[in-house]
Design an enzyme around this catalytic site. Structure first.
Site, PDB file in Angstrom:
ATOM      1  N   CYS A 202      58.162  52.390  36.736  1.00  0.00           N
ATOM      2  CA  CYS A 202      59.588  52.104  36.599  1.00  0.00           C
ATOM      3  C   CYS A 202      60.037  51.341  37.833  1.00  0.00           C
ATOM      4  O   CYS A 202      59.751  51.740  38.941  1.00  0.00           O
ATOM      5  CB  CYS A 202      60.360  53.419  36.577  1.00  0.00           C
ATOM      6  SG  CYS A 202      60.974  53.875  34.978  1.00  0.00           S
TER       7      CYS A 202
ATOM      8  N   GLN B  96      36.720  47.631  44.981  1.00  0.00           N
ATOM      9  CA  GLN B  96      36.360  48.502  43.859  1.00  0.00           C
ATOM     10  C   GLN B  96      34.872  48.417  43.512  1.00  0.00           C
ATOM     11  O   GLN B  96      34.307  49.362  42.980  1.00  0.00           O
ATOM     12  CB  GLN B  96      37.180  48.135  42.611  1.00  0.00           C
ATOM     13  CG  GLN B  96      38.660  48.414  42.728  1.00  0.00           C
ATOM     14  CD  GLN B  96      38.990  49.893  42.729  1.00  0.00           C
ATOM     15  OE1 GLN B  96      38.204  50.739  42.301  1.00  0.00           O
ATOM     16  NE2 GLN B  96      40.175  50.238  43.230  1.00  0.00           N
TER      17      GLN B  96
ATOM     18  N   THR C 233      41.373  49.670  69.919  1.00  0.00           N
ATOM     19  CA  THR C 233      40.310  50.670  70.000  1.00  0.00           C
ATOM     20  C   THR C 233      39.904  51.106  68.592  1.00  0.00           C
ATOM     21  O   THR C 233      40.749  51.384  67.752  1.00  0.00           O
ATOM     22  CB  THR C 233      40.789  51.898  70.810  1.00  0.00           C
ATOM     23  OG1 THR C 233      41.168  51.442  72.106  1.00  0.00           O
ATOM     24  CG2 THR C 233      39.702  52.948  70.920  1.00  0.00           C
TER      25      THR C 233
ATOM     26  N   ASN D 294      40.982  46.053  40.092  1.00  0.00           N
ATOM     27  CA  ASN D 294      41.298  47.453  40.384  1.00  0.00           C
ATOM     28  C   ASN D 294      42.043  48.095  39.223  1.00  0.00           C
ATOM     29  O   ASN D 294      42.093  49.307  39.110  1.00  0.00           O
ATOM     30  CB  ASN D 294      42.148  47.557  41.656  1.00  0.00           C
ATOM     31  CG  ASN D 294      43.389  46.706  41.589  1.00  0.00           C
ATOM     32  OD1 ASN D 294      43.296  45.498  41.394  1.00  0.00           O
ATOM     33  ND2 ASN D 294      44.549  47.302  41.744  1.00  0.00           N
TER      34      ASN D 294
ATOM     35  N   GLY E 223      41.106  48.029  53.095  1.00  0.00           N
ATOM     36  CA  GLY E 223      40.988  46.845  52.244  1.00  0.00           C
ATOM     37  C   GLY E 223      42.142  45.874  52.411  1.00  0.00           C
ATOM     38  O   GLY E 223      41.942  44.657  52.439  1.00  0.00           O
TER      39      GLY E 223
ATOM     40  N   SER F  38      36.474  48.800  51.518  1.00  0.00           N
ATOM     41  CA  SER F  38      37.281  49.946  51.924  1.00  0.00           C
ATOM     42  C   SER F  38      36.444  51.217  51.828  1.00  0.00           C
ATOM     43  O   SER F  38      35.721  51.416  50.854  1.00  0.00           O
ATOM     44  CB  SER F  38      38.506  50.056  51.014  1.00  0.00           C
ATOM     45  OG  SER F  38      39.241  51.205  51.334  1.00  0.00           O
TER      46      SER F  38
END
Lengths: 141, 391
Positions: free
Chosen positions: B326, B181, B239, B153, B74, B201
């Protein structure tokens, strides 16, 4: 699995000495309530020994675990020994260094504890001014 | 990890479907398919696997197979679309994005902004919706592209994408939508909705990690991001990841075939979760109650910091996502920009967790989670000086 040592998670899930002491000898708080971790320690001091130490933390797992480990380390120790507990001592109790960026947890809880001691000394100093230092002599000196 | 560990973080990634693995394994074995660009038989086997997957992915979104470009995921698809659309016309140096974009788009737009592009960020309301009126007003003659996260998301809010796409179409501005999503969780038909590019994705719909796709509508000009052998119509040289793409194809086919059944199942579990958690004190649901992803529950839990709650639940055997983190080397936390953009106070944004169910999640697991959640928040609140001082 997180980046934390298992000891941190153990302290998070089963923390020691959580709470607040009623009529404590000293209260100390550190941190910033609006945007970060906050720690509060309450202590009961008797004859220069830490009879009880209780803590509360709002914050990440590291802060909660550090508070728990620190409270366990200082209970029953002399004030001088308790005040000497270092960041390294807490990290050792938590199984080793905290993940990068989490070191602030050690400062947070130590700061709160030291402020609680300071609060006690300030109150005590006030009391001594009124009552004098009788009974405070250290034996052998 | 214990066998009874319950995974409730399907927005982060989904477990690989066994049917997907079965198709991937031969491509990874000693009798592997060859390079899809080779002329010999192994090469042809690989090429066939890729083209079959392309058809399945195209069918999932209502596209033509030749409109699908395979990528590494994604993030690459978002980068390819934003950079590719922005560089088509050097006179157009204006971008329009929502204020709650995924970091893959947000970061790419910031990169372009540093290079001199002007960016208009459209705010959202308290549920996370973009106002179509504000969106329309932001589009200009020199707008190179607009980008919108179809489904958040984080909070799961579903944008009115059809309306936004029509506005872009009328104004002649290409629209890129991140559908990572939403794919496999709602019916999609780009033949009816004039979206220019669409990021997908594989690992969000039970396919492998490291594979994605970009839908590029026929006639849309896009500058390539990679250069080399000219694979994927010259848009994505290199590839191809044959096993991954083959797996994506099966995942897309299963998602298409089982869409209604999966959505109904997830919605039932999601609603149980919402009801159960909102019965607990001082918990707020983020995002719209109904116009949200079928599998998403996003909560702010007063008096509890998100990381502690996530790790506590992990220790009790439940995986959920954190809505904040954090900040490194700082005592301060980093609140979710999405929640802040929705007007949530910083404290609430720091206490956010995301619980996302999947096709194989059961009601028994959800009941168990609700009990564990109740235990975890009670204990963490007992620890919290902020919650105690509030009550």
């Amino acid at each position: 699995m997180s980046n934390y040592k298992p000891q941190v998670v153990e302290h998070l899930v089963r923390p020691y000495n959580v709470g607040e002491i009623g009529s404590p000898s000293g209260i100390g708080e550190s941190g910033e309530a609006t945007c970060g971790d906050v720690a509060r320690f309450t202590v009961r001091i008797s004859k220069a020994y830490v009879e009880d130490a209780r803590y509360k933390v709002y914050g990440c797992a590291a802060s909660i675990a550090a508070g728990s480990a620190l409270s366990k380390m200082v209970r029953g120790r002399s004030l001088i020994e308790a005040a000497k507990v270092s960041k390294l001592d807490i990290e050792n109790a938590l199984g080793g260094p905290l993940p990068v960026g989490k070191e602030h947890a050690l400062v947070l809880v130590l700061d709160a504890l030291h402020k609680a001691f300071e609060d006690y000394w300030n109150k005590e100093a006030g009391a001594r001014l009124v009552e004098g230092y009788r009974g405070y002599e250290v034996s052998g000196e | 990890m214990p066998n009874d560990y319950v995974y409730l973080d399907h927005a982060a990634t989904t477990p690989l479907d066994e049917r997907v693995l079965d198709v991937m394994l031969p491509h990874l074995s000693r009798v592997a398919s060859g390079n899809p660009s080779s002329l010999h038989t192994p090469g042809a086997v690989a090429r066939e696997a890729i083209e079959e997957a392309r058809e399945s992915v195209a069918r999932l979104v209502g596209a033509w197979p030749d409109e699908i470009v395979f990528t590494s995921g994604g993030t690459e698809s978002d980068n390819m679309a934003v950079l590719g659309l922005a560089s088509v016309d050097p006179r157009k140096k204006h971008l329009v994005v929502s204020a709650i974009e995924h970091p893959a788009v947000r970061g790419t737009v910031e990169h372009l902004e540093a290079k001199g592009y002007e960016v208009t960020r459209i705010g959202v309301d308290m549920d996370g919706f973009i106002s179509p009126g504000c969106f329309a007003d932001a589009l200009r003659q020199d707008t190179a592209l607009a980008a919108v996260l179809w489904a958040s998301n984080e909070v799961g809010t579903l944008q009115p994408i059809e309306q936004l796409a029509e506005i872009c179409c009328e104004k002649g501005v290409p629209l890129h939508a991140d559908a990572v999503q939403v794919a496999g969780r709602t019916s999609m038909d780009v033949s009816r909705v004039p979206i220019s590019t669409l990021a997908l994705s594989a690992h969000k719909l039970y396919g492998p990690q490291g594979v994605g796709a970009l839908y590029v509508r026929r006639g849309i000009k896009l500058r390539p991001a990679f250069f080399g052998g000219g694979q994927e119509k010259g848009l994505r040289s290199g590839t191809e990841n044959v096993a991954g793409i083959a797996g994506f194809g099966v995942a897309a086919r299963c998602a298409f075939d089982e869409l209604e059944e999966r959505v109904a199942h997830e919605e039932t579990l999601r609603n149980t979760l919402i009801r159960g958690t909102l019965e607990m004190p001082c918990i707020h649901l983020n995002g719209h109650r109904k116009r949200r992803l079928s599998n998403n529950v996003h909560l702010s839990v007063e008096g509890v910091e998100a990381e502690s709650l996530v790790l506590f639940l992990d220790a009790l055997g439940y995986a959920v996502g954190s809505g904040s983190a954090c900040a490194s080397n700082s005592a301060n936390h980093k609140a979710s920009p999405v929640l802040l953009a929705m007007g949530r106070p910083e404290k609430e944004a720091l206490s956010a967790v995301r619980v996302t169910v999947g096709k194989d999640t059961t009601q028994v697991q959800i009941r168990g989670f609700l009990e564990a959640f109740s235990v975890a928040i009670a204990q963490l609140r007992e620890l919290s000086p902020l919650y105690a001082s509030k009550s």
